[in-house]
Design a protein around this motif. Structure first.
Motif, PDB file in Angstrom:
ATOM      1  N   LEU A 261       0.868  -1.176   0.000  1.00  0.00           N
ATOM      2  CA  LEU A 261       0.000   0.000   0.000  1.00  0.00           C
ATOM      3  C   LEU A 261       0.902   1.222   0.000  1.00  0.00           C
ATOM      4  CD1 LEU A 261      -2.379  -1.322   2.803  1.00  0.00           C
ATOM      5  CD2 LEU A 261      -2.790  -1.425   0.345  1.00  0.00           C
ATOM      6  N   ARG A 262       0.778   2.080  -1.005  1.00  0.00           N
ATOM      7  CA  ARG A 262       1.710   3.199  -1.169  1.00  0.00           C
ATOM      8  C   ARG A 262       1.046   4.531  -0.856  1.00  0.00           C
ATOM      9  NH1 ARG A 262       6.322   1.418  -3.566  1.00  0.00           N
ATOM     10  NH2 ARG A 262       6.203  -0.632  -4.576  1.00  0.00           N
ATOM     11  N   GLY A 263       1.783   5.390  -0.181  1.00  0.00           N
ATOM     12  CA  GLY A 263       1.297   6.723   0.142  1.00  0.00           C
ATOM     13  C   GLY A 263       2.460   7.673   0.313  1.00  0.00           C
ATOM     14  N   ARG A 264       2.140   8.858   0.839  1.00  0.00           N
ATOM     15  CA  ARG A 264       3.162   9.875   1.086  1.00  0.00           C
ATOM     16  C   ARG A 264       3.114  10.285   2.552  1.00  0.00           C
ATOM     17  NH1 ARG A 264       0.554  11.852  -3.342  1.00  0.00           N
ATOM     18  NH2 ARG A 264      -0.299  13.594  -2.118  1.00  0.00           N
ATOM     19  N   PRO A 265       4.231  10.617   3.120  1.00  0.00           N
ATOM     20  CA  PRO A 265       4.236  11.056   4.518  1.00  0.00           C
ATOM     21  C   PRO A 265       3.266  12.218   4.731  1.00  0.00           C
ATOM     22  CG  PRO A 265       6.480  10.753   3.743  1.00  0.00           C
ATOM     23  CD  PRO A 265       5.593  10.635   2.537  1.00  0.00           C
ATOM     24  N   VAL A 321      -5.668   6.816   9.303  1.00  0.00           N
ATOM     25  CA  VAL A 321      -4.317   6.946   9.831  1.00  0.00           C
ATOM     26  C   VAL A 321      -3.640   8.117   9.122  1.00  0.00           C
ATOM     27  CG1 VAL A 321      -4.073   4.497  10.396  1.00  0.00           C
ATOM     28  CG2 VAL A 321      -3.328   5.332   8.161  1.00  0.00           C
ATOM     29  N   THR A 322      -2.757   8.781   9.821  1.00  0.00           N
ATOM     30  CA  THR A 322      -1.889   9.788   9.208  1.00  0.00           C
ATOM     31  C   THR A 322      -0.526   9.156   9.026  1.00  0.00           C
ATOM     32  OG1 THR A 322      -3.124  11.595  10.239  1.00  0.00           O
ATOM     33  CG2 THR A 322      -0.907  12.083   9.422  1.00  0.00           C
ATOM     34  N   LEU A 323      -0.097   9.035   7.784  1.00  0.00           N
ATOM     35  CA  LEU A 323       1.068   8.227   7.456  1.00  0.00           C
ATOM     36  C   LEU A 323       2.380   8.881   7.887  1.00  0.00           C
ATOM     37  CD1 LEU A 323       0.082   7.044   3.872  1.00  0.00           C
ATOM     38  CD2 LEU A 323      -0.141   5.786   6.026  1.00  0.00           C
ATOM     39  N   GLY A 324       3.247   8.071   8.475  1.00  0.00           N
ATOM     40  CA  GLY A 324       4.599   8.493   8.766  1.00  0.00           C
ATOM     41  C   GLY A 324       5.503   8.276   7.557  1.00  0.00           C
ATOM     42  N   ASP A 325       6.774   8.526   7.745  1.00  0.00           N
ATOM     43  CA  ASP A 325       7.755   8.430   6.671  1.00  0.00           C
ATOM     44  C   ASP A 325       8.554   7.145   6.830  1.00  0.00           C
ATOM     45  OD1 ASP A 325       9.533   8.824   4.636  1.00  0.00           O
ATOM     46  OD2 ASP A 325      10.470  10.613   5.486  1.00  0.00           O
ATOM     47  N   GLY A 326       8.469   6.256   5.825  1.00  0.00           N
ATOM     48  CA  GLY A 326       9.235   5.025   5.889  1.00  0.00           C
ATOM     49  C   GLY A 326       8.461   3.833   5.366  1.00  0.00           C
ATOM     50  N   VAL A 327       8.749   2.671   5.929  1.00  0.00           N
ATOM     51  CA  VAL A 327       8.093   1.422   5.553  1.00  0.00           C
ATOM     52  C   VAL A 327       7.549   0.780   6.823  1.00  0.00           C
ATOM     53  CG1 VAL A 327       8.355  -0.803   4.407  1.00  0.00           C
ATOM     54  CG2 VAL A 327       9.721   1.148   3.652  1.00  0.00           C
ATOM     55  N   PHE A 328       6.269   0.379   6.776  1.00  0.00           N
ATOM     56  CA  PHE A 328       5.594  -0.099   7.977  1.00  0.00           C
ATOM     57  C   PHE A 328       4.816  -1.376   7.656  1.00  0.00           C
ATOM     58  CE2 PHE A 328       5.790   4.510   7.798  1.00  0.00           C
ATOM     59  CZ  PHE A 328       6.478   4.818   8.965  1.00  0.00           C
ATOM     60  N   ALA A 329       4.526  -2.141   8.691  1.00  0.00           N
ATOM     61  CA  ALA A 329       3.747  -3.371   8.549  1.00  0.00           C
ATOM     62  C   ALA A 329       2.300  -3.115   8.931  1.00  0.00           C
ATOM     63  CB  ALA A 329       4.325  -4.469   9.434  1.00  0.00           C
ATOM     64  N   LEU A 330       1.385  -3.432   8.031  1.00  0.00           N
ATOM     65  CA  LEU A 330      -0.021  -3.551   8.399  1.00  0.00           C
ATOM     66  C   LEU A 330      -0.246  -5.028   8.671  1.00  0.00           C
ATOM     67  CD1 LEU A 330      -3.145  -1.982   6.713  1.00  0.00           C
ATOM     68  CD2 LEU A 330      -3.136  -4.373   7.414  1.00  0.00           C
ATOM     69  N   GLY A 339      -0.262 -17.547  13.723  1.00  0.00           N
ATOM     70  CA  GLY A 339      -0.092 -17.074  12.358  1.00  0.00           C
ATOM     71  C   GLY A 339      -0.684 -15.696  12.201  1.00  0.00           C
ATOM     72  N   GLY A 340      -0.524 -15.138  11.007  1.00  0.00           N
ATOM     73  CA  GLY A 340      -1.076 -13.831  10.748  1.00  0.00           C
ATOM     74  C   GLY A 340      -0.815 -13.389   9.325  1.00  0.00           C
ATOM     75  N   GLY A 341      -1.522 -12.355   8.925  1.00  0.00           N
ATOM     76  CA  GLY A 341      -1.365 -11.781   7.599  1.00  0.00           C
ATOM     77  C   GLY A 341      -0.593 -10.485   7.661  1.00  0.00           C
ATOM     78  N   LEU A 342      -0.141 -10.036   6.482  1.00  0.00           N
ATOM     79  CA  LEU A 342       0.726  -8.874   6.410  1.00  0.00           C
ATOM     80  C   LEU A 342       0.504  -8.142   5.095  1.00  0.00           C
ATOM     81  CD1 LEU A 342       3.319  -7.239   7.373  1.00  0.00           C
ATOM     82  CD2 LEU A 342       4.641  -8.924   6.063  1.00  0.00           C
ATOM     83  N   ALA A 343       0.473  -6.815   5.166  1.00  0.00           N
ATOM     84  CA  ALA A 343       0.627  -5.952   4.003  1.00  0.00           C
ATOM     85  C   ALA A 343       1.688  -4.928   4.354  1.00  0.00           C
ATOM     86  CB  ALA A 343      -0.687  -5.270   3.640  1.00  0.00           C
ATOM     87  N   VAL A 344       2.346  -4.378   3.346  1.00  0.00           N
ATOM     88  CA  VAL A 344       3.418  -3.406   3.550  1.00  0.00           C
ATOM     89  C   VAL A 344       2.902  -2.016   3.207  1.00  0.00           C
ATOM     90  CG1 VAL A 344       5.703  -2.656   2.792  1.00  0.00           C
ATOM     91  CG2 VAL A 344       5.233  -5.091   3.096  1.00  0.00           C
ATOM     92  N   VAL A 345       3.082  -1.085   4.134  1.00  0.00           N
ATOM     93  CA  VAL A 345       2.760   0.321   3.911  1.00  0.00           C
ATOM     94  C   VAL A 345       4.067   1.044   3.612  1.00  0.00           C
ATOM     95  CG1 VAL A 345       1.812   2.424   4.918  1.00  0.00           C
ATOM     96  CG2 VAL A 345       0.749   0.202   5.429  1.00  0.00           C
ATOM     97  N   ARG A 346       4.180   1.608   2.417  1.00  0.00           N
ATOM     98  CA  ARG A 346       5.439   2.232   2.006  1.00  0.00           C
ATOM     99  C   ARG A 346       5.190   3.698   1.649  1.00  0.00           C
ATOM    100  NH1 ARG A 346      10.488   0.777   0.473  1.00  0.00           N
ATOM    101  NH2 ARG A 346      10.012  -1.455   0.739  1.00  0.00           N
ATOM    102  N   THR A 347       5.856   4.596   2.361  1.00  0.00           N
ATOM    103  CA  THR A 347       5.789   6.023   2.053  1.00  0.00           C
ATOM    104  C   THR A 347       7.164   6.605   1.733  1.00  0.00           C
ATOM    105  OG1 THR A 347       6.098   6.741   4.345  1.00  0.00           O
ATOM    106  CG2 THR A 347       3.845   6.261   3.644  1.00  0.00           C
ATOM    107  N   GLY A 348       8.214   5.804   1.919  1.00  0.00           N
ATOM    108  CA  GLY A 348       9.569   6.278   1.682  1.00  0.00           C
ATOM    109  C   GLY A 348      10.536   5.124   1.728  1.00  0.00           C
ATOM    110  N   ALA A 349      11.801   5.436   1.960  1.00  0.00           N
ATOM    111  CA  ALA A 349      12.834   4.405   1.991  1.00  0.00           C
ATOM    112  C   ALA A 349      12.769   3.642   3.299  1.00  0.00           C
ATOM    113  CB  ALA A 349      14.209   5.041   1.819  1.00  0.00           C
TER     114      ALA A 349
END
Length: 498
Positions: A261-265, A321-330, A339-349
């Protein structure tokens, strides 16, 4: 020949046959009065009242069929509505007329239920209650007005088909939508099909005392279970579920190859979360972020901030949510399971979270839907309760039988109501398993707190009361949204009588 399910046998429907059987609901009664059938004039009148000037016709087509899917580096043979899971995203505005053609290319009967929508009764998609099943190679047209904005989803109401890839999201927009820079739809699922077992084989194993196909739990009652998902219990829910799943998905992808999931800080993102799982509650969190819960089962709530949200099967929540800067786990932690599921939240490096990122969120404090309060705009008006029904929930793992008021569907005793009544339902859980209870065709208000919902978790050995206005005539299923419990008897009918 496809297997005959309990729903197909409902109250002699098979013997009566076709539309005659459904119309026959209007002449049979075990609880006094005359049942209002799915095609009764009162059903048409309620649908006409939902129509709004300016509503548009929205059309779509669903083709349930056998497919091979890539779940993120792992190919599985399953059934789905297209070439991916979730199925096609459907979208309309409140007051629109939705017309969906279903072309059944499965080798068995199927149906489509529009989960959470207060729609006309003959379009609710419950074979034997509101329609005949859609046979193999047959088609069916669903057509109904979508009255309320919100996050909803669609899935079969035929056997345990939901535990394949047969589900998708329906979004209904209103005139005043949440102010956000982006919108993400996030669908959670527990997955077994194509990994060596089918859901039907899982159900057969449960009924034989096999604990969902892994290990042996024969002869054990839920009172002594530590949970079928890996030997743990949920701190919030007690039991954890009956089935041990090899995979957990977020938007159709495993944690080994997650969706991004891609966004901007600094962006404000509205996340619409749907639990399409069949036996698993999920604890949802976004690493390094707080979630602000704004809607539950489509209806607005007084916003509340939390680190994590516990979502039962069939529940939907909107959060911002208000997105931070970086890469985060949803993450979607399988509650009480390993067990569990995962998506990646990416707003930067940054470094991509590993597939076990969900484990760091296991056991953290979480909010439940029953903890929420409604906004004033959707609070039920104060009035006296006209009718009360207890729904006593019970079951045993020894024979895998689940019941409401001591009866298993379709040998249940329908719950009579009359149009215009305020009805109080009291769910009394006498098992050691949590049950996400779902009522079709209505939203209810929690008697304490008042949050508007259509699916709510009833925890072990607890009781929970909800109120609803009987304003949608017909015959409506009420059941546990653990699909294995529902298919093993934990279902009844809210039965309008005239």
């Amino acid at each position: 020949m496809p297997p005959i399910t309990r729903r197909a046998l409902l109250r002699g429907t098979a013997a009566l046959g076709g539309a005659t059987a459904l119309a026959g609901l209007a002449s049979c009664s075990r609880s006094g009065g005359t049942a209002v059938g799915p095609t009764a004039p009162a059903v048409t009148a309620a649908e006409d009242a939902r129509r709004r000037a300016g509503g548009q016709l929205v059309t779509a087509r669903l083709t349930p069929r056998p497919v091979t899917l890539d779940l993120g580096g792992r190919a599985v043979d399953t059934w789905a509505y297209g070439d991916a899971v979730p199925g096609p995203l459907l979208r309309a505005r409140a007051g629109d007329l939705l017309r969906v053609e279903v072309d059944n290319q499965l080798p068995v009967d199927t149906s489509v239920h529009w989960h959470g929508i207060a729609l006309r009764n003959d379009m609710d998609g419950v074979p034997g209650v509101t329609q005949d099943p859609i046979g193999a190679a047959a088609t069916f047209r669903y057509e109904f007005t979508v009255p309320d904005p919100g996050t909803y989803f669609y899935h079969p109401h035929s056997g345990v088909q939901l535990d394949r890839g047969l589900y998708g999201v329906l979004l209904v927009d209103g005139p005043d939508e949440e102010d956000a820079d982006q919108e993400w739809v996030v669908v959670l699922d527990d997955w077994v099909d194509g990994t060596g077992r089918t859901p039907d084989q899982v159900l057969e194993s449960l009924r034989a005392g096999g604990g969902g196909g892994h290990g042996s739990m024969a002869g054990m009652d839920h009172g002594s279970m530590m949970g079928g998902g890996g030997g743990m219990q949920s701190r919030l829910l007690g039991g954890s579920g009956d089935v041990r799943y090899p995979l957990y998905l977020v938007n159709g992808r495993t944690a080994d190859d997650p969706a991004t999931l891609r966004g901007r800080p600094g962006q404000k993102v509205r996340i619409r979360v749907v639990n399409a799982g069949s036996d698993t509650a999920f604890r949802v969190a976004v690493g390094g972020h707080r979630l602000t819960v704004t809607h539950s089962d489509g209806f607005p709530v007084t916003p509340v901030s939390t680190d994590a949200l516990l979502i039962g099967m069939g529940e939907r929540f909107d959060v911002t949510v208000t997105l931070g800067d970086g890469v985060f786990a949803l993450v979607a932690v399988a509650e009480g399971k390993n067990g569990g599921g995962l998506a990646v939240v990416r707003t930067g490096a940054g470094t991509t979270p590993g597939p076990d990122a969900w484990a760091r969120h296991r056991g953290q404090p979480a909010l439940l839907g029953a903890d929420l309060t409604p906004t004033e705009s959707v609070r039920l008006p104060d009035r006296a309760v006209d009718r009360r029904h207890d729904l006593v929930l019970a079951g045993t793992m020894a024979s895998y039988r689940w019941s409401i008021n001591g009866r298993m569907f379709p040998d249940d005793e329908p719950l009579p109501v009359a149009e215009g009544e305020r009805v109080r339902l009291r769910f009394v859980n006498r098992s050691m398993m949590f049950h996400p209870m779902h009522v079709h065709g209505h939203t209810f208000a929690l008697a304490t707190g008042g949050a508007r919902k259509d699916t709510v978790i009833v925890r072990p050995m607890e009781a929970l009361e909800v109120d609803l206005d009987a304003d949608n005539p017909g015959q409506w299923a009420a059941h546990c949204h653990n699909i294995y419990h529902a298919e093993s008897g934990m279902m009844t009918t809210l039965s309008y009588r005239a």
